[in-house]
Write a protein that holds these residues in place. Structure first.
Motif, mmCIF file in Angstrom:
data_model
loop_
_atom_site.group_PDB
_atom_site.id
_atom_site.type_symbol
_atom_site.label_atom_id
_atom_site.label_comp_id
_atom_site.label_asym_id
_atom_site.label_seq_id
_atom_site.Cartn_x
_atom_site.Cartn_y
_atom_site.Cartn_z
ATOM 1 N N ASP A 1 -40.692 28.663 12.519
ATOM 2 C CA ASP A 1 -41.301 28.900 11.013
ATOM 3 C C ASP A 1 -40.674 27.583 10.486
ATOM 4 N N THR A 2 -41.830 27.039 9.418
ATOM 5 C CA THR A 2 -41.384 25.936 8.766
ATOM 6 C C THR A 2 -40.615 26.165 7.869
ATOM 7 N N ARG A 3 -40.380 27.257 7.022
ATOM 8 C CA ARG A 3 -39.170 27.550 6.181
ATOM 9 C C ARG A 3 -37.752 27.211 6.996
ATOM 10 N N GLU A 4 -37.774 27.933 7.983
ATOM 11 C CA GLU A 4 -36.381 27.759 9.088
ATOM 12 C C GLU A 4 -36.123 26.393 9.297
ATOM 13 N N LEU A 5 -37.120 25.417 9.617
ATOM 14 C CA LEU A 5 -36.957 24.227 9.860
ATOM 15 C C LEU A 5 -36.651 23.372 8.839
ATOM 16 N N VAL A 6 -37.176 23.480 7.728
ATOM 17 C CA VAL A 6 -36.601 23.010 6.530
ATOM 18 C C VAL A 6 -35.236 23.439 6.038
ATOM 19 N N ARG A 7 -34.863 24.673 6.188
ATOM 20 C CA ARG A 7 -33.417 24.787 6.038
ATOM 21 C C ARG A 7 -32.519 24.178 6.756
ATOM 22 N N GLU B 1 -26.566 30.900 5.518
ATOM 23 C CA GLU B 1 -26.561 29.416 5.204
ATOM 24 C C GLU B 1 -25.535 28.850 6.412
ATOM 25 N N ALA B 2 -24.555 29.583 6.660
ATOM 26 C CA ALA B 2 -23.588 28.845 7.834
ATOM 27 C C ALA B 2 -24.303 29.008 8.966
ATOM 28 N N HIS B 3 -25.100 29.884 9.373
ATOM 29 C CA HIS B 3 -26.009 29.816 10.601
ATOM 30 C C HIS B 3 -26.720 28.650 10.539
ATOM 31 N N PHE B 4 -27.294 28.055 9.610
ATOM 32 C CA PHE B 4 -28.177 27.149 9.640
ATOM 33 C C PHE B 4 -27.165 25.929 9.630
ATOM 34 N N VAL B 5 -26.105 25.760 9.116
ATOM 35 C CA VAL B 5 -25.156 24.667 9.217
ATOM 36 C C VAL B 5 -24.642 24.676 10.617
ATOM 37 N N ALA B 6 -24.429 25.806 11.043
ATOM 38 C CA ALA B 6 -23.816 25.753 12.673
ATOM 39 C C ALA B 6 -25.068 25.048 13.738
ATOM 40 N N ALA B 7 -26.199 25.745 13.656
ATOM 41 C CA ALA B 7 -27.385 25.360 14.268
ATOM 42 C C ALA B 7 -27.404 23.714 14.085
ATOM 43 N N TRP C 1 -44.196 18.762 0.226
ATOM 44 C CA TRP C 1 -42.666 18.912 0.093
ATOM 45 C C TRP C 1 -42.092 19.159 1.455
ATOM 46 N N ASP C 2 -42.648 20.025 2.170
ATOM 47 C CA ASP C 2 -42.192 20.456 3.602
ATOM 48 C C ASP C 2 -41.870 19.204 4.237
ATOM 49 N N TYR C 3 -43.062 18.401 4.434
ATOM 50 C CA TYR C 3 -43.004 17.276 5.345
ATOM 51 C C TYR C 3 -41.912 16.303 4.824
ATOM 52 N N ARG C 4 -41.668 16.220 3.568
ATOM 53 C CA ARG C 4 -40.642 15.094 3.309
ATOM 54 C C ARG C 4 -39.147 15.884 3.474
ATOM 55 N N ALA C 5 -39.336 17.205 3.298
ATOM 56 C CA ALA C 5 -38.009 17.943 3.632
ATOM 57 C C ALA C 5 -37.575 17.718 5.260
ATOM 58 N N LEU C 6 -38.383 17.710 5.983
ATOM 59 C CA LEU C 6 -38.145 17.595 7.297
ATOM 60 C C LEU C 6 -37.737 16.143 7.676
ATOM 61 N N GLY C 7 -37.838 15.408 6.748
ATOM 62 C CA GLY C 7 -37.514 13.886 7.195
ATOM 63 C C GLY C 7 -36.256 13.532 7.848
ATOM 64 N N PRO C 8 -35.080 14.342 7.085
ATOM 65 C CA PRO C 8 -33.752 14.037 7.924
ATOM 66 C C PRO C 8 -33.672 14.616 9.182
ATOM 67 N N LEU C 9 -34.307 15.722 9.615
ATOM 68 C CA LEU C 9 -34.216 16.416 10.885
ATOM 69 C C LEU C 9 -35.197 15.321 11.844
ATOM 70 N N TRP C 10 -36.090 14.868 11.324
ATOM 71 C CA TRP C 10 -36.951 14.196 12.204
ATOM 72 C C TRP C 10 -36.301 12.685 12.391
ATOM 73 N N LEU D 1 -28.718 19.935 7.639
ATOM 74 C CA LEU D 1 -28.341 18.672 8.546
ATOM 75 C C LEU D 1 -28.013 17.559 7.262
ATOM 76 N N ALA D 2 -28.934 17.506 6.306
ATOM 77 C CA ALA D 2 -28.734 16.387 5.391
ATOM 78 C C ALA D 2 -27.442 16.597 4.582
ATOM 79 N N GLY D 3 -27.145 17.895 4.116
ATOM 80 C CA GLY D 3 -26.068 18.047 3.046
ATOM 81 C C GLY D 3 -24.922 18.574 3.382
ATOM 82 N N SER D 4 -24.700 18.916 4.739
ATOM 83 C CA SER D 4 -23.393 19.631 4.951
ATOM 84 C C SER D 4 -22.413 18.691 5.441
ATOM 85 N N SER D 5 -21.234 18.781 4.909
ATOM 86 C CA SER D 5 -20.113 18.009 5.616
ATOM 87 C C SER D 5 -19.527 18.432 6.899
#
Length: 393
Positions: free
Chosen positions: A363-369, A322-328, A250-259, A374-378
């Motif tokens: 951390d994997t969880r942070e990369l997933v977030r 959440e805003a922190h990850f959106v901004a990053a 699941w983590d591998y697939r979740a990282l797909g948009p970032l990769w 990246l995939a879901g924020s306007s």
């Protein structure tokens, strides 16, 4: 009956191979080694007790019923391995563990020696492949041999149940589940196998015939009990690893948009991951490539983009985390967009590199977030189109 017994033996063998998949590491770990030995001996018990095997052994040795002491010796060795496995599983000072294991080996070695000696002294000329226990229940020395192996196996089962019961009150989670499975399996073994065998033998002593308990109920109960015990010992060792592999998928697939966003960023070439890698290994390779790409973008990360994206995310009602990850994510998208341009990169400007750490997540969880933002924020989508840079300027 032989087909059922061989099927159970095959399941035990496959389980042992699964636990013993890394021989060098397994041999260094007493717990893994004892688990494999116990499961292997459990499977060997069923293999040896099959009528086809017994007949073949008798023909090969030319000794009627030679397969009986062989099977009883393997059952006694299996009983000893269960106790040794429990000792290693419970743990403690190495010297105490070694001392307890030596005691168990000594006791059951004497049991095996006694079984072989009693068979050698007995007179059992008629070959019995299915009902030897009851057929020779009143024969001198054979009677004692049969009772000895049953008592030895029963004592192991009762001791193990007692230890597991006490231990299960001290632990939680998957370990408690494993202990309860072991207790359930041994309870089935004691009542179904031991109880049926002893009842049938005692009935012969009293002049009655309850052989069907020994030839019908006992083997099936032994198979069910042994499978439950094996599951109880193996489950706490394999389930966490299996769950880790499942989460890695699941983590591998979740990282797909970032990769997908970073795939075009120039980095040092890396070899492709081997095809035989398990999901956890593939996830490691993907994380490594993502981090390399993020490092390559450090000169292009613009803190102004991040700040503008953060303010937009907060204005849309996103909580600070959440805003922190959106901004990053917005800053990473903007930097990746610059990296794909054919002309030289623009300067990150004031406040650029000092914000780089917000885009680097080990951390994997942070990369997933980060990938999900990246995939879901306007807001990130606006940064992808370059609107975030305009707002920041």
């Amino acid at each position: 009956m032989s087909l059922i017994v061989y099927t159970v033996a095959s399941l035990f063998t496959a389980t042992a191979l699964l636990v013993f998949r890394r021989p060098r590491l397994a041999l260094r770990d007493p717990l893994t080694a004892s688990t494999c030995v116990s499961i292997f001996l459990g499977g060997l018990c069923f293999f040896c007790s099959a009528p086809v095997t017994l007949g073949a052994v008798n023909d090969l040795t030319r000794i009627p019923n030679f397969g009986a002491p062989m099977t009883y010796s393997v059952i006694s060795a299996y009983s000893a391995s269960l106790l040794i496995l429990l000792i290693n599983w419970r743990g403690g000072p190495a010297e105490r563990v070694r001392r307890q294991a030596v005691r168990v080996i000594t006791v059951y070695s004497l049991v095996i020696t006694a079984v072989i000696t009693l068979f050698a002294l007995a007179d059992a000329p008629a070959e019995r492949l299915r009902d030897l226990d009851t057929y020779y229940a009143n024969t001198p020395y054979m009677r004692e041999m049969i009772v000895l192996y049953l008592v030895g196996h029963g004592a192991c089962a009762l001791i193990t149940i007692y230890v597991c019961l006490r231990w299960s009150r001290e632990v939680t989670g998957i370990l408690r589940v494993g202990l309860r499975l072991i207790m359930a399996g041994l309870a089935v073994d004691v009542t179904g196998f031991e109880g049926a065998k002893l009842t049938a033998v005692a009935a012969r002593w009293a002049g009655h015939d309850l052989d069907r308990l020994s030839t019908g109920l006992a083997p099936r109960a032994a198979a069910l009990g042994a499978l439950l015990c094996a599951a109880g010992f193996v489950l706490p060792r394999l389930l966490p690893a299996a769950l880790a592999q499942w989460h890695s998928v699941w983590d591998y697939r979740a990282l797909g948009p970032l990769w997908a966003e970073l795939r075009g960023v120039p980095t040092a070439p890396k070899p492709a991951p081997p095809r035989w890698l398990l999901p956890r290994g593939r996830l490691y390779y993907r994380e490594l490539r993502i981090l390399d790409a993020l490092l390559a973008l450090q000169s292009r990360c613009d803190g102004r983009v991040r700040e503008a994206a953060y303010q937009r995310a907060r204005a849309q009602g996103s909580p600070p985390g959440e805003a922190h990850f959106v901004a990053a994510a917005a800053m990473v998208v903007d930097a990746a967009r610059q990296a794909r341009r054919p002309h030289p990169a623009e300067s990150a400007g004031p406040g650029g590199t000092d914000r780089l750490h917000t885009a680097l997540f080990s951390d994997t969880r942070e990369l997933v977030r980060l990938a999900r933002a990246l995939a879901g924020s306007s807001v990130v989508e606006a940064a992808r189109r370059g609107a975030a840079r305009t707002a920041g300027g």
